[in-house]
Design an enzyme around this catalytic site. Structure first.
Site, PDB file in Angstrom:
ATOM      1  N   ASP A 145      26.241  10.033  44.757  1.00  0.00           N
ATOM      2  CA  ASP A 145      27.499  10.761  44.650  1.00  0.00           C
ATOM      3  C   ASP A 145      28.420  10.388  45.819  1.00  0.00           C
ATOM      4  OD1 ASP A 145      29.257  12.480  43.413  1.00  0.00           O
ATOM      5  OD2 ASP A 145      28.522  14.247  44.481  1.00  0.00           O
ATOM      6  N   LYS A 147      31.510   9.478  47.603  1.00  0.00           N
ATOM      7  CA  LYS A 147      32.925   9.673  47.290  1.00  0.00           C
ATOM      8  C   LYS A 147      33.655   9.967  48.599  1.00  0.00           C
ATOM      9  CE  LYS A 147      31.749  14.329  46.013  1.00  0.00           C
ATOM     10  NZ  LYS A 147      31.435  15.228  44.949  1.00  0.00           N
TER      11      LYS A 147
END
Ligand code: ADE
Length: 435
Positions: A145, A147
């Protein structure tokens, strides 16, 4: 020994802002589906920290308890200069608090938003990112994840990646990429996740690194559209255009990173020998003993072993095992148990358990210095594991785990027969007795 004093269920009120009498909680730095991150100050050392407060109830509802337990254990072992360090885990009935290194420079992408980076600076951050990725992947840890919010800067403008090993907490559910639309942009999500094909965590991280490198250099996203379906389509097809200032070598590397086929996508080893990447790259040196995936003695967050093989409790174990403050009740509904403190020696505790169990005609299947497992029974079948952990020189935590299945009239072997026989061992019980 970490301070596990009860801190109330919520963050402290503004008048009384000290959490566990240790952290003075300041402003909110960010929040996600399960957690809020606050700036805080350690009142003893005057150091800044970031505290991530995680709501247990939401984790439970999201079915993520097992992930949390596993990922705490991963996170506590990651030590890399470009990974936000987890220094302590605290908990009360409703929340778990991760005490994290404070990254003073804030979000990397706040800087890119002001103006895109030069190729030289893009390379520097990308090198630091790949160093982190290589380190974690070689230990079987994937972020999944990555980001912008996870990329922070320290006071020397070095990259600090956060939430490595905690990605289950930032994902909405399972690994369903579509649900990312509920909590943020899918712009960093690899095509194979969108296609729900099942994926390789390493390949997914490499894709996200490709997006990050693109943004550092361009100042905007490679696949973007106000209409999500259009954005998905762009990600699937993997068609992007690099800005005109991009050098041919960087363009080549981007096309290898943003390859929609995970099988042919570039690997970490290939990135490290890429001509654009390797300019000025210095491998970070590690103390290898520090990084071993085994329990060590390095500071808080590690389970240490005494000479007699008795595990010493630390904050992580205490949270995981102590009732009232724990996650363990979330893991297996069929398993019951209790925990108490004893002032007796491990030998005496094990001996007593064995005597009482054998008195009930149970069979000892495992007997070690710090662990005993018994099975058997008449009307109900009992499986009982008793595990010991040293808390202090004087105190031992006795953890009893029971599985009891009724096959006839109710006859609770543990509560009715065994527990009374263990009472002489008990110094303190229940949440109040939990350290
Ligand atoms: N925001 C989220 N985590 C942070 C951290 N560790 N330091 C600073 N800001 C943050």
């Amino acid at each position: 020994m970490p301070n596990l004093e009860y801190a109330g269920d919520e963050l402290p009120s503004p008048e009384e802002k000290t959490l566990f009498r240790k952290y003075e909680v300041g402003r909110l730095l960010g929040y996600g589906a399960f957690a809020k991150v606050y700036r805080a100050r350690d009142v003893h050392t005057d150091q800044n920290v970031a505290i991530k407060a995680i709501n247990k109830q939401r984790i439970l509802k999201g079915g993520l308890a097992a992930n949390v337990k596993r990922e705490i254990s991963i996170m506590r072992r990651l030590r890399h200069p470009n990974i936000v360090r987890l220094s302590e885990v605290l908990a009360n009935k409703k929340k778990i608090y991760f005490v994290l290194e404070f990254a003073k420079g804030g979000e990397l992408f706040a800087k890119v938003a002001k103006s895109r980076f030069s190729e030289h600076l893009s390379r520097r951050y990308f090198q630091q990112l790949i160093s982190v990725i290589g380190y974690c992947h070689s230990r079987g840890v994937f972020h999944r994840d990555l980001k912008p919010e996870n990329l922070l800067l320290d006071e020397n403008w070095n990259l600090k990646v956060t939430d490595f090993g905690l990605s289950a907490l930032t994902e909405q559910t399972g690994h369903d990429g579509l649900l990312h639309t509920l909590c943020g942009t899918p712009a960093y999500v690899a095509p194979e996740i969108l296609a729900k094909k099942g994926y390789d965590g390493a390949k997914v991280d490499i894709w996200s690194c490709g997006i990050i490198l693109f943004v550092l250099n361009a100042g905007y996203l490679p696949f973007n559209d106000p209409n999500l379906m259009v954005m998905y389509r762009k990600i699937y097809t993997g068609e992007f255009r690099v800005p005109r200032w991009t050098s041919p070598d960087l363009k080549r590397l981007l096309s290898r990173l943003l390859d929609t086929n995970p099988q042919t996508r570039i690997t970490v080893n290939e990135i490290i020998s890429d001509p654009w990447f390797k300019i000025g790259y210095k491998e970070v040196g590690f103390h290898h003993d520090y990084l071993e995936l085994k329990d060590d003695n390095a500071g808080s967050g590690s389970t240490t072993s005494t000479g007699d093989n008795l595990k010493v409790m630390n904050a992580f174990d205490i949270i995981t095992f102590s009732s009232g403050y724990n996650l363990s009740g979330l893991f297996d509904d069929r398993e019951e148990g209790e925990r108490f403190l004893s002032k007796n020696s491990p030998e005496k505790i094990i001996e007593t358990v064995v005597t009482v169990a054998e008195g009930e005609r149970l069979t000892v299947v495992t007997r070690k210095e710090w662990c005993v497992k018994v099975v058997g029974g008449h009307n109900s079948i009992l499986e009982m594991t008793v595990e010991l952990k040293r808390l202090t020189d004087e105190l031992v935590v006795v953890e009893v785990r029971i599985r009891e299945s009724e096959v006839g009239p109710s006859d609770r072997i543990y509560t009715d027969k065994i527990r009374p026989g263990l009472s002489e061992l008990v110094y303190k019980t229940g949440p109040a007795g939990c350290p």
